[in-house]
Design an enzyme around this catalytic site. Structure first.
Site, PDB file in Angstrom:
ATOM      1  N   HIS A 190       0.824  -1.220   0.000  1.00 40.73           N
ATOM      2  CA  HIS A 190       0.000   0.000   0.000  1.00 40.73           C
ATOM      3  C   HIS A 190       0.855   1.266   0.000  1.00 40.73           C
ATOM      4  O   HIS A 190       0.429   2.306  -0.485  1.00 40.73           O
ATOM      5  CB  HIS A 190      -1.007  -0.032   1.148  1.00 40.73           C
ATOM      6  CG  HIS A 190      -2.139  -0.964   0.836  1.00 40.73           C
ATOM      7  ND1 HIS A 190      -2.145  -2.271   1.248  1.00 40.73           N
ATOM      8  CD2 HIS A 190      -3.231  -0.803   0.054  1.00 40.73           C
ATOM      9  CE1 HIS A 190      -3.217  -2.867   0.770  1.00 40.73           C
ATOM     10  NE2 HIS A 190      -3.906  -2.004   0.045  1.00 40.73           N
ATOM     11  N   GLU A 432     -11.069 -10.620  -5.105  1.00 41.49           N
ATOM     12  CA  GLU A 432      -9.635 -10.565  -4.825  1.00 41.49           C
ATOM     13  C   GLU A 432      -9.152 -11.795  -4.065  1.00 41.49           C
ATOM     14  O   GLU A 432      -8.068 -11.787  -3.482  1.00 41.49           O
ATOM     15  CB  GLU A 432      -9.255  -9.266  -4.111  1.00 41.49           C
ATOM     16  CG  GLU A 432     -10.134  -8.846  -2.984  1.00 41.49           C
ATOM     17  CD  GLU A 432      -9.790  -7.473  -2.410  1.00 41.49           C
ATOM     18  OE1 GLU A 432      -8.764  -6.881  -2.744  1.00 41.49           O
ATOM     19  OE2 GLU A 432     -10.584  -6.998  -1.587  1.00 41.49           O
ATOM     20  N   ASP A 456      -4.455  -8.340  -4.332  1.00 40.57           N
ATOM     21  CA  ASP A 456      -4.703  -9.418  -3.376  1.00 40.57           C
ATOM     22  C   ASP A 456      -4.946 -10.744  -4.086  1.00 40.57           C
ATOM     23  O   ASP A 456      -4.558 -11.798  -3.576  1.00 40.57           O
ATOM     24  CB  ASP A 456      -5.894  -9.064  -2.476  1.00 40.57           C
ATOM     25  CG  ASP A 456      -5.447  -8.174  -1.318  1.00 40.57           C
ATOM     26  OD1 ASP A 456      -4.400  -8.470  -0.723  1.00 40.57           O
ATOM     27  OD2 ASP A 456      -6.127  -7.174  -1.040  1.00 40.57           O
ATOM     28  N   CYS A 503      -9.365  -3.048 -10.783  1.00 39.98           N
ATOM     29  CA  CYS A 503      -8.828  -1.899 -10.045  1.00 39.98           C
ATOM     30  C   CYS A 503      -7.506  -2.211  -9.362  1.00 39.98           C
ATOM     31  O   CYS A 503      -6.958  -1.371  -8.661  1.00 39.98           O
ATOM     32  CB  CYS A 503      -9.839  -1.376  -9.032  1.00 39.98           C
ATOM     33  SG  CYS A 503     -10.214  -2.560  -7.741  1.00 39.98           S
TER      34      CYS A 503
END
Ligand code: PEP
Ligand code: MG
Length: 578
Positions: A190, A432, A456, A503
């Protein structure tokens, strides 16, 4: 000059003085001095000790320190700083071994700390932390600007750190922080995602970086090629300045595409949305020609604020994003906390495998007041624009039903008080996990749309930690298993006639765009600064070329072969990106 290779996580070139942060973890390099520099080094040491003592005296007298423990800590620091024999050990080292003052301080203090840490007495072994604090205090004065507080920056720097949290990165002021380089991390951590969103060039996974950084040097962060140059020679610096200029021109040229449609040469339209962490990033999405927000990572509201957001905090953040995009879609993902996104250290019980633990929707389903507060705010904001809600990390139908049931409960509460909301607000999920990808057909019956979170999905399918530099070469969207799962989800979404987007970071990767189009994807949500580049690729290819590429890839059996093939195809279309 030292050239280090890491993982490129956010494009662009930064050239500036380095600033080391989290110095506790740094090993100061052993650097020699000339015999003639001895007295200068000793002078620097004296000054550093004197400043540290004055600083402690000030702190002691300024604060009304009631607590004995704090007083004790200051006393330990003071005793060390005033201890002549301790000071003599350091100056002796400088004199005899001809090393810098920084190195002598660090080497001696670390030796003392490890001695303390090894003593079988809790009180004494805990004193090791005090020794590290003293080391830090002295190094701050010796290293000067390199160690200044990030928040008080007044000149351009590149940050060098062992690791950075997503929250630290989100707080970076782009005016002064031109780039960063870390020893640890992965492409889809992240922290890397935030860097891309903010448009700060970054390279991670450099391993043992700090020991190479001399004071008063310049560092180049090349976020395109994943290279960091420490203390470059004249020629290298000149070449990089030239390259940085070319990159700026390239980006400016791409921006000219802003108002042109994202469609293939043969007219197939693609929707390009932006991923955001904070509402004001919606401006960057629009400035880059994005058609809305495809993923609003709302957990940053919690991560950055450090406290649980109130309903009003949520509502005003959503209202702001909705206002900025003026009627364009805003997909609000409910809080995806846990794993590497923790609001504070004691947030919930230590877990052996946090990535497989109480995170994301699982946590929300247990922390109902927190979840309901957010859902109320999303529902209230749903009347302000084209708002859609999305649940993260759904693994099966039961979990989706539970989340939707809570959403209905919240709707009933709002009904009771006649608070308006959009009862038809689309409710989608992120795909995910392998489990949701394999049962996408089932999940599609109760979802308005899917968004594939490849970050993920790759992590869970390949059993590769997305933030771990030791296994980063194994983390690949080009693995046949991943492509098979993505194809499955696309087919199931199409069969059910529901919306589908991607995404995950793969949607920002120029090499994958043609393949995704060939596989049937027509909506991508990506890091806002990458929108123009992705649009350029879309506008440069025909759908037939993409289909052909996708058919070829389906016959290949290894990630390496697929990756090379995709890279060649993308390079032919947009050589400037490589
Ligand atoms: C993903 O997992 O691909 C995703 C988009 O969500 P995040 O990166 O926030 O986990
Ligand atoms: Mg995710």
């Amino acid at each position: 000059m030292e050239i280090r290779k890491g993982i490129a996580v956010s494009p662009g070139i930064a050239i500036a003085k380095p600033m080391l942060i989290d110095s506790k973890d740094y090993r100061i390099p052993r650097r020699s001095i000339l015999p003639s520099q001895r007295s200068q080094e000793i002078q620097r040491l004296r000054k550093a000790f004197a400043t540290a003592v004055t600083e402690l005296e000030r702190v002691e007298s300024a604060q009304d320190i009631e607590e004995n423990k704090i007083r004790d800590i200051f006393a330990v620091h003071m005793r060390f700083l005033r201890d002549r024999s301790f000071r003599k050990r350091i100056t002796d080292m400088v004199n005899k071994e001809l090393v810098t003052a920084e190195y002598a301080v660090s080497a001696i203090l670390r030796e003392i700390a490890s001695h303390f840490a090894g003593i079988n007495d809790a009180y004494i072994s805990e004193r090791a932390a005090d020794i590290y604090d003293i080391e830090k205090r002295l190094l701050v004065h010796l290293l000067g600007k390199q160690q200044e507080d990030v928040e008080r920056l007044r000149e351009e720097v590149v940050i060098l750190a062992r690791n950075l949290t997503p929250t630290q990165t989100a707080g970076f002021d782009k005016t002064y922080i031109k780039g960063f380089a870390t020893e640890k991390g992965g492409r889809t951590s992240h922290t890397a995602i935030v860097a891309r969103s903010l448009g700060i060039p970054a390279v991670v996974a450099l391993g043992d970086l700090s020991s190479e950084v001399p004071p008063d040097c310049v560092v180049i962060v090349d976020g395109n090629r994943g290279v960091v140059v420490i203390d470059p020679d004249e020629e290298t610096r000149r070449q990089y300045e030239q390259y940085a200029l070319q990159m700026t021109q390239f980006v400016t040229k791409l921006r000219e595409l802003k108002d042109l449609p994202a469609q293939t040469r043969d007219g197939t339209a693609v929707q390009l949305f932006g991923n955001i962490e904070f509402p004001d990033e919606s401006e960057i999405v629009i400035a880059n020609g994005g058609e809305g927000i495809g993923l609003y990572r709302t957990e940053f509201l919690y991560l950055y604020g450090g406290q649980e957001p109130t309903e009003e905090d949520h509502y005003s953040a959503y209202a702001e994003a909705i206002r900025i995009v003026q009627g364009k879609p805003v997909v609000i993902r409910t809080m995806d906390l846990g794993a590497d996104k923790l609001p504070h250290s004691g947030w919930h019980p230590n877990e052996t495998n946090p990535v497989l633990g109480l995170r994301s929707i699982r946590y929300c389903l247990q922390a109902l007041p927190l979840f309901k507060t957010q859902l109320r705010a999303i529902l209230r904001a749903s009347v302000l624009g084209d708002v859609r809600v999305m649940f993260p990390l759904i693994t099966n139908l039961q979990e989706l039903r539970q989340a939707k049931m809570i959403l209905r409960d919240v709707m009933e509460d709002l009904d009771e008080y006649a608070v308006p909301y959009n009862a038809q607000m689309p409710v989608g999920i992120m795909i995910e996990t392998p489990s949701s990808a394999l049962t996408a057909g089932l999940l599609a019956t109760e979802s308005s749309f899917f968004s594939i979170g490849t970050n993920d999905l790759i992590q869970y399918t390949l059993a590769v930690d997305r933030a771990n530099e030791h296994v980063s070469t194994l983390f690949s969207a080009a693995e046949p298993a991943i492509l098979k799962l993505i194809r499955n989800v696309i087919q199931d979404a199409h069969k059910a006639g529901i919306g589908l987007s991607i995404c995950g970071e793969v949607a920002s990767d120029p090499e994958f765009i043609m393949l995704l189009l060939g596989m049937g994807v027509r909506t991508l949500s990506l890091a806002p600064p990458m929108i123009p580049e992705v649009k350029k690729i879309i506008r440069s290819a025909t759908l037939e070329e993409c289909n052909e590429l996708s058919r070829k890839v389906a016959t290949m059996d290894s990630s390496r072969q697929i990756r090379n093939y995709l890279r060649d195809a993308a390079m032919r279309i947009l050589p400037e990106s490589f």
